[in-house]
Scaffold this motif. Structure first.
Motif, mmCIF file in Angstrom:
data_model
loop_
_atom_site.group_PDB
_atom_site.id
_atom_site.type_symbol
_atom_site.label_atom_id
_atom_site.label_comp_id
_atom_site.label_asym_id
_atom_site.label_seq_id
_atom_site.Cartn_x
_atom_site.Cartn_y
_atom_site.Cartn_z
ATOM 1 N N UNK A 88 0.811 -1.222 0.000
ATOM 2 C CA UNK A 88 0.000 0.000 0.000
ATOM 3 C C UNK A 88 0.848 1.278 0.000
ATOM 4 N N UNK A 89 2.154 1.150 0.120
ATOM 5 C CA UNK A 89 3.036 2.311 -0.025
ATOM 6 C C UNK A 89 3.336 2.616 -1.500
ATOM 7 N N UNK A 90 2.897 1.745 -2.377
ATOM 8 C CA UNK A 90 3.121 1.968 -3.803
ATOM 9 C C UNK A 90 2.447 3.253 -4.261
ATOM 10 N N UNK A 91 3.236 4.131 -4.871
ATOM 11 C CA UNK A 91 2.727 5.433 -5.305
ATOM 12 C C UNK A 91 3.848 6.194 -6.006
ATOM 13 N N UNK A 92 3.482 7.304 -6.596
ATOM 14 C CA UNK A 92 4.481 8.270 -7.038
ATOM 15 C C UNK A 92 4.738 9.215 -5.868
ATOM 16 N N UNK A 93 5.981 9.368 -5.511
ATOM 17 C CA UNK A 93 6.359 10.207 -4.386
ATOM 18 C C UNK A 93 6.898 11.541 -4.907
ATOM 19 N N UNK A 94 6.323 12.611 -4.382
ATOM 20 C CA UNK A 94 6.668 13.957 -4.819
ATOM 21 C C UNK A 94 7.361 14.727 -3.703
ATOM 22 N N UNK A 95 8.407 15.418 -4.075
ATOM 23 C CA UNK A 95 9.093 16.317 -3.159
ATOM 24 C C UNK A 95 8.414 17.690 -3.206
ATOM 25 N N UNK A 96 8.352 18.337 -2.062
ATOM 26 C CA UNK A 96 7.717 19.652 -1.962
ATOM 27 C C UNK A 96 8.598 20.569 -1.126
ATOM 28 N N UNK A 97 8.641 21.830 -1.505
ATOM 29 C CA UNK A 97 9.407 22.804 -0.723
ATOM 30 C C UNK A 97 8.661 24.130 -0.667
ATOM 31 N N UNK A 98 8.619 24.700 0.517
ATOM 32 C CA UNK A 98 8.107 26.052 0.696
ATOM 33 C C UNK A 98 9.325 26.957 0.843
ATOM 34 N N UNK A 99 9.577 27.740 -0.191
ATOM 35 C CA UNK A 99 10.843 28.464 -0.275
ATOM 36 C C UNK A 99 10.627 29.947 -0.530
ATOM 37 N N UNK A 100 11.640 30.706 -0.156
ATOM 38 C CA UNK A 100 11.683 32.139 -0.429
ATOM 39 C C UNK A 100 12.748 32.373 -1.486
ATOM 40 N N UNK A 101 12.366 33.060 -2.542
ATOM 41 C CA UNK A 101 13.282 33.261 -3.661
ATOM 42 C C UNK A 101 14.311 34.340 -3.351
ATOM 43 N N UNK A 102 15.483 34.137 -3.915
ATOM 44 C CA UNK A 102 16.555 35.127 -3.780
ATOM 45 C C UNK A 102 16.182 36.404 -4.524
ATOM 46 N N UNK A 103 16.632 37.540 -4.025
ATOM 47 C CA UNK A 103 16.451 38.872 -4.636
ATOM 48 C C UNK A 103 15.018 39.395 -4.498
ATOM 49 N N UNK A 104 14.016 38.590 -4.886
ATOM 50 C CA UNK A 104 12.628 39.060 -4.798
ATOM 51 C C UNK A 104 12.042 38.845 -3.416
ATOM 52 N N UNK A 105 12.573 37.834 -2.686
ATOM 53 C CA UNK A 105 12.074 37.450 -1.362
ATOM 54 C C UNK A 105 10.604 37.068 -1.392
#
Length: 121
Positions: A88-105
């Protein structure tokens, strides 16, 4: 922009282990939260585990005690160690990030393209 690239998926037998990795690159000022989500055929995408920059972790009930999330802030990398895998762990696993961009913030939420994990004998 921030790019996320996952690796480490594959085919494993029930009870086996896999380690997923995800590297973030691009114009990054700071990454606040990194995590893993998964989506099985016919199901909605669901949370697996997340980790803050300070190391606080949160897991889905289905994976507690079997999966461990960790991150290397210096490398902008998050890992998911998966043990005692079940079909039941079979799946597509996706990475996620909540990030702040450089320069624009400007903050944003970014996704990788996913890596397939198949647990089968």
């Amino acid at each position: 922009q921030v790019q996320l690239v996952e690796s480490g998926g594959g085919l494993v037998q029930p009870g086996g282990s896999l380690r997923l990795s995800c590297v973030a690159s691009g114009r990054i000022f700071k990454i606040n939260v990194m995590g893993w989500y998964r989506q099985a055929p016919g199901n909605e995408r669901e949370l697996v585990a997340v980790i803050t920059s300070g190391g606080s972790r949160n897991y889905a009930d289905a994976v507690k005690g079997r999966f461990t999330i960790s991150r290397d802030n210096a490398k902008n990398t998050v890992y998911l160690q998966m043990n005692s895998l079940k079909p039941e762990d079979t799946a597509v696993y996706y990475c996620n990030a909540e990030a702040v961009a450089e320069f624009t913030y400007r903050g944003g939420r970014y996704w990788g393209r996913g890596t397939q994990v198949t647990v089968s004998s």
